[in-house]
Design a protein around this motif. Sequence first.
Motif, PDB file in Angstrom:
ATOM      1  N   ARG A 103      31.477  43.169  49.847  1.00 36.79           N
ATOM      2  CA  ARG A 103      31.985  42.675  48.544  1.00 36.79           C
ATOM      3  C   ARG A 103      32.188  41.266  48.533  1.00 36.79           C
ATOM      4  NH1 ARG A 103      32.816  41.367  44.037  1.00 36.79           N
ATOM      5  NH2 ARG A 103      34.339  42.081  42.556  1.00 36.79           N
ATOM      6  N   ARG A 104      32.547  40.599  49.578  1.00 38.42           N
ATOM      7  CA  ARG A 104      32.640  39.018  49.455  1.00 38.42           C
ATOM      8  C   ARG A 104      31.200  38.471  49.153  1.00 38.42           C
ATOM      9  NH1 ARG A 104      36.508  40.277  53.269  1.00 38.42           N
ATOM     10  NH2 ARG A 104      34.987  39.966  55.010  1.00 38.42           N
ATOM     11  N   GLU A 105      30.416  38.843  49.696  1.00 35.00           N
ATOM     12  CA  GLU A 105      28.848  38.575  49.739  1.00 35.00           C
ATOM     13  C   GLU A 105      28.476  38.910  48.397  1.00 35.00           C
ATOM     14  OE1 GLU A 105      26.620  40.270  52.744  1.00 35.00           O
ATOM     15  OE2 GLU A 105      27.574  38.951  54.291  1.00 35.00           O
ATOM     16  N   GLU A 106      28.987  39.800  47.660  1.00 31.98           N
ATOM     17  CA  GLU A 106      28.429  40.167  46.239  1.00 31.98           C
ATOM     18  C   GLU A 106      29.242  39.169  45.440  1.00 31.98           C
ATOM     19  OE1 GLU A 106      28.561  44.012  43.374  1.00 31.98           O
ATOM     20  OE2 GLU A 106      30.020  43.811  44.462  1.00 31.98           O
ATOM     21  N   TYR A 107      30.486  38.644  45.506  1.00 28.63           N
ATOM     22  CA  TYR A 107      31.080  37.916  44.952  1.00 28.63           C
ATOM     23  C   TYR A 107      30.534  36.199  45.074  1.00 28.63           C
ATOM     24  CZ  TYR A 107      34.639  34.137  43.965  1.00 28.63           C
ATOM     25  OH  TYR A 107      35.147  32.907  43.708  1.00 28.63           O
ATOM     26  N   ARG A 166      36.399  27.952  34.039  1.00 29.68           N
ATOM     27  CA  ARG A 166      37.359  27.907  34.911  1.00 29.68           C
ATOM     28  C   ARG A 166      38.277  29.389  35.032  1.00 29.68           C
ATOM     29  NH1 ARG A 166      39.253  22.319  34.245  1.00 29.68           N
ATOM     30  NH2 ARG A 166      40.890  23.548  33.556  1.00 29.68           N
ATOM     31  N   ALA A 167      38.720  29.679  33.895  1.00 26.87           N
ATOM     32  CA  ALA A 167      39.541  30.923  33.806  1.00 26.87           C
ATOM     33  C   ALA A 167      38.551  32.133  34.115  1.00 26.87           C
ATOM     34  CB  ALA A 167      39.841  31.097  32.483  1.00 26.87           C
ATOM     35  N   PHE A 168      37.379  32.254  33.819  1.00 28.24           N
ATOM     36  CA  PHE A 168      36.464  33.337  34.070  1.00 28.24           C
ATOM     37  C   PHE A 168      36.266  33.135  35.684  1.00 28.24           C
ATOM     38  CE2 PHE A 168      32.054  34.722  35.239  1.00 28.24           C
ATOM     39  CZ  PHE A 168      31.956  35.895  34.831  1.00 28.24           C
ATOM     40  N   LEU A 169      35.891  32.169  36.185  1.00 33.14           N
ATOM     41  CA  LEU A 169      35.731  32.130  37.623  1.00 33.14           C
ATOM     42  C   LEU A 169      36.787  32.593  38.623  1.00 33.14           C
ATOM     43  CD1 LEU A 169      33.458  28.845  37.956  1.00 33.14           C
ATOM     44  CD2 LEU A 169      32.632  31.388  37.984  1.00 33.14           C
ATOM     45  N   GLU A 170      38.069  32.042  37.940  1.00 31.47           N
ATOM     46  CA  GLU A 170      39.544  32.380  38.634  1.00 31.47           C
ATOM     47  C   GLU A 170      39.678  33.868  38.641  1.00 31.47           C
ATOM     48  OE1 GLU A 170      41.643  30.790  40.425  1.00 31.47           O
ATOM     49  OE2 GLU A 170      39.974  29.208  40.616  1.00 31.47           O
ATOM     50  N   GLN A 174      37.326  36.158  38.486  1.00 36.06           N
ATOM     51  CA  GLN A 174      36.383  36.910  39.312  1.00 36.06           C
ATOM     52  C   GLN A 174      37.072  36.623  40.773  1.00 36.06           C
ATOM     53  OE1 GLN A 174      33.867  38.733  38.203  1.00 36.06           O
ATOM     54  NE2 GLN A 174      34.862  38.290  36.420  1.00 36.06           N
ATOM     55  N   LYS A 175      37.515  35.479  41.122  1.00 34.01           N
ATOM     56  CA  LYS A 175      38.235  35.257  42.569  1.00 34.01           C
ATOM     57  C   LYS A 175      39.326  36.350  42.743  1.00 34.01           C
ATOM     58  CE  LYS A 175      38.414  30.894  43.893  1.00 34.01           C
ATOM     59  NZ  LYS A 175      38.842  29.644  44.213  1.00 34.01           N
ATOM     60  N   ARG A 176      40.179  36.519  41.714  1.00 34.90           N
ATOM     61  CA  ARG A 176      41.214  37.352  41.718  1.00 34.90           C
ATOM     62  C   ARG A 176      40.728  38.762  42.166  1.00 34.90           C
ATOM     63  NH1 ARG A 176      43.490  34.302  37.715  1.00 34.90           N
ATOM     64  NH2 ARG A 176      43.256  35.867  36.014  1.00 34.90           N
ATOM     65  N   THR A 177      39.859  39.123  41.149  1.00 38.26           N
ATOM     66  CA  THR A 177      39.404  40.435  41.176  1.00 38.26           C
ATOM     67  C   THR A 177      38.654  40.796  42.725  1.00 38.26           C
ATOM     68  OG1 THR A 177      38.884  40.620  39.062  1.00 38.26           O
ATOM     69  CG2 THR A 177      37.645  42.031  40.277  1.00 38.26           C
ATOM     70  N   VAL A 178      37.878  40.038  43.283  1.00 35.80           N
ATOM     71  CA  VAL A 178      37.136  40.241  44.718  1.00 35.80           C
ATOM     72  C   VAL A 178      38.484  40.198  45.644  1.00 35.80           C
ATOM     73  CG1 VAL A 178      36.875  37.753  45.475  1.00 35.80           C
ATOM     74  CG2 VAL A 178      35.244  39.602  46.022  1.00 35.80           C
ATOM     75  N   GLU A 223      41.601  41.140  45.114  1.00 37.40           N
ATOM     76  CA  GLU A 223      42.019  42.567  44.776  1.00 37.40           C
ATOM     77  C   GLU A 223      41.110  43.585  45.358  1.00 37.40           C
ATOM     78  OE1 GLU A 223      42.767  42.919  40.643  1.00 37.40           O
ATOM     79  OE2 GLU A 223      44.238  41.491  40.753  1.00 37.40           O
ATOM     80  N   ASP A 224      39.983  43.523  45.091  1.00 38.98           N
ATOM     81  CA  ASP A 224      38.957  44.497  45.821  1.00 38.98           C
ATOM     82  C   ASP A 224      38.794  44.825  47.203  1.00 38.98           C
ATOM     83  OD1 ASP A 224      38.183  45.106  43.323  1.00 38.98           O
ATOM     84  OD2 ASP A 224      36.318  44.161  43.097  1.00 38.98           O
ATOM     85  N   THR A 225      38.916  43.594  47.840  1.00 40.03           N
ATOM     86  CA  THR A 225      38.844  43.662  49.211  1.00 40.03           C
ATOM     87  C   THR A 225      40.397  44.034  49.969  1.00 40.03           C
ATOM     88  OG1 THR A 225      39.218  41.321  49.439  1.00 40.03           O
ATOM     89  CG2 THR A 225      37.224  41.695  49.583  1.00 40.03           C
ATOM     90  N   ASN A 226      41.325  43.784  49.140  1.00 38.88           N
ATOM     91  CA  ASN A 226      42.556  44.151  49.612  1.00 38.88           C
ATOM     92  C   ASN A 226      42.813  45.873  49.588  1.00 38.88           C
ATOM     93  OD1 ASN A 226      43.666  41.700  50.294  1.00 38.88           O
ATOM     94  ND2 ASN A 226      44.843  41.424  48.432  1.00 38.88           N
ATOM     95  N   ARG A 227      42.113  46.192  48.621  1.00 40.05           N
ATOM     96  CA  ARG A 227      42.038  47.718  48.244  1.00 40.05           C
ATOM     97  C   ARG A 227      41.236  48.376  49.441  1.00 40.05           C
ATOM     98  NH1 ARG A 227      42.626  47.702  43.207  1.00 40.05           N
ATOM     99  NH2 ARG A 227      40.487  46.870  42.880  1.00 40.05           N
ATOM    100  N   ILE A 228      40.054  47.751  49.582  1.00 38.56           N
ATOM    101  CA  ILE A 228      39.168  48.385  50.510  1.00 38.56           C
ATOM    102  C   ILE A 228      39.843  48.331  52.015  1.00 38.56           C
ATOM    103  CG2 ILE A 228      36.987  47.828  51.976  1.00 38.56           C
ATOM    104  CD1 ILE A 228      35.832  46.611  49.183  1.00 38.56           C
ATOM    105  N   THR A 229      40.505  47.150  52.295  1.00 34.02           N
ATOM    106  CA  THR A 229      41.302  47.340  53.503  1.00 34.02           C
ATOM    107  C   THR A 229      42.387  48.142  53.781  1.00 34.02           C
ATOM    108  OG1 THR A 229      40.571  44.923  53.645  1.00 34.02           O
ATOM    109  CG2 THR A 229      42.561  45.706  55.207  1.00 34.02           C
ATOM    110  N   TYR A 230      43.051  48.425  52.618  1.00 29.05           N
ATOM    111  CA  TYR A 230      44.158  49.323  52.675  1.00 29.05           C
ATOM    112  C   TYR A 230      43.669  50.772  52.804  1.00 29.05           C
ATOM    113  CZ  TYR A 230      47.874  52.395  50.956  1.00 29.05           C
ATOM    114  OH  TYR A 230      48.872  53.635  51.080  1.00 29.05           O
ATOM    115  N   MET A 231      42.799  51.154  51.906  1.00 24.26           N
ATOM    116  CA  MET A 231      42.041  52.376  52.076  1.00 24.26           C
ATOM    117  C   MET A 231      41.580  52.601  53.563  1.00 24.26           C
ATOM    118  SD  MET A 231      42.616  54.031  49.376  1.00 24.26           S
ATOM    119  CE  MET A 231      41.850  55.289  49.775  1.00 24.26           C
ATOM    120  N   GLY A 232      40.952  51.583  54.294  1.00 26.74           N
ATOM    121  CA  GLY A 232      40.267  51.817  55.652  1.00 26.74           C
ATOM    122  C   GLY A 232      41.292  52.110  56.342  1.00 26.74           C
TER     123      GLY A 232
END
Length: 147
Positions: free
Chosen positions: A53-57, A82-86, A88-92, A94-103
């Motif tokens: 997911r980080r590599e995709e980001y 800048r808002a768009f890129l920020e 995207q940064k928040r989304t990735v 959240e995604d990695t946190n969710r992946i880690t939590y589920m694991g």
Amino acid sequence: MAGVFGLISSGISAMGRMAAGKAAQESDELNAFNTETDKVRVKIQTLQNARDRREEYISNTATNNSMFSAMGRDISSDPSVRAFLEKQKRTVKEDTNRITYMGQAKMAKLTQEATATRVEGRAKRQAATIGALTTITAGINDYANSK
């Protein structure tokens, strides 16, 4: 004579119960080991998914930067870019946190399963031991009553 054979039969039966209890415990121990192996696999898969997911980001950010530059937009000063890129940064994140939590949740579940399997194996062995002692006691009692 029948009493002696009954006593011997009780002893053999008790040995069989003990062996069955030991085999059940060993089987459950192997199942617990396999569950712990699955836990390691889940951990590795979780790390891989987060990295993917980080590599995709990173790849998407490079593509977006190229597109914004090609459109003539200044990446460092354009507030909407800048808002768009920020975002995207928040989304990735959240995604990695969710992946880690589920694991972690899956790994905790597997740890509990392995523990429960081991406890069950010990209980089976203990039940077999009690059954064997009961069989021996009954055999001794029958032998004593046949005299």
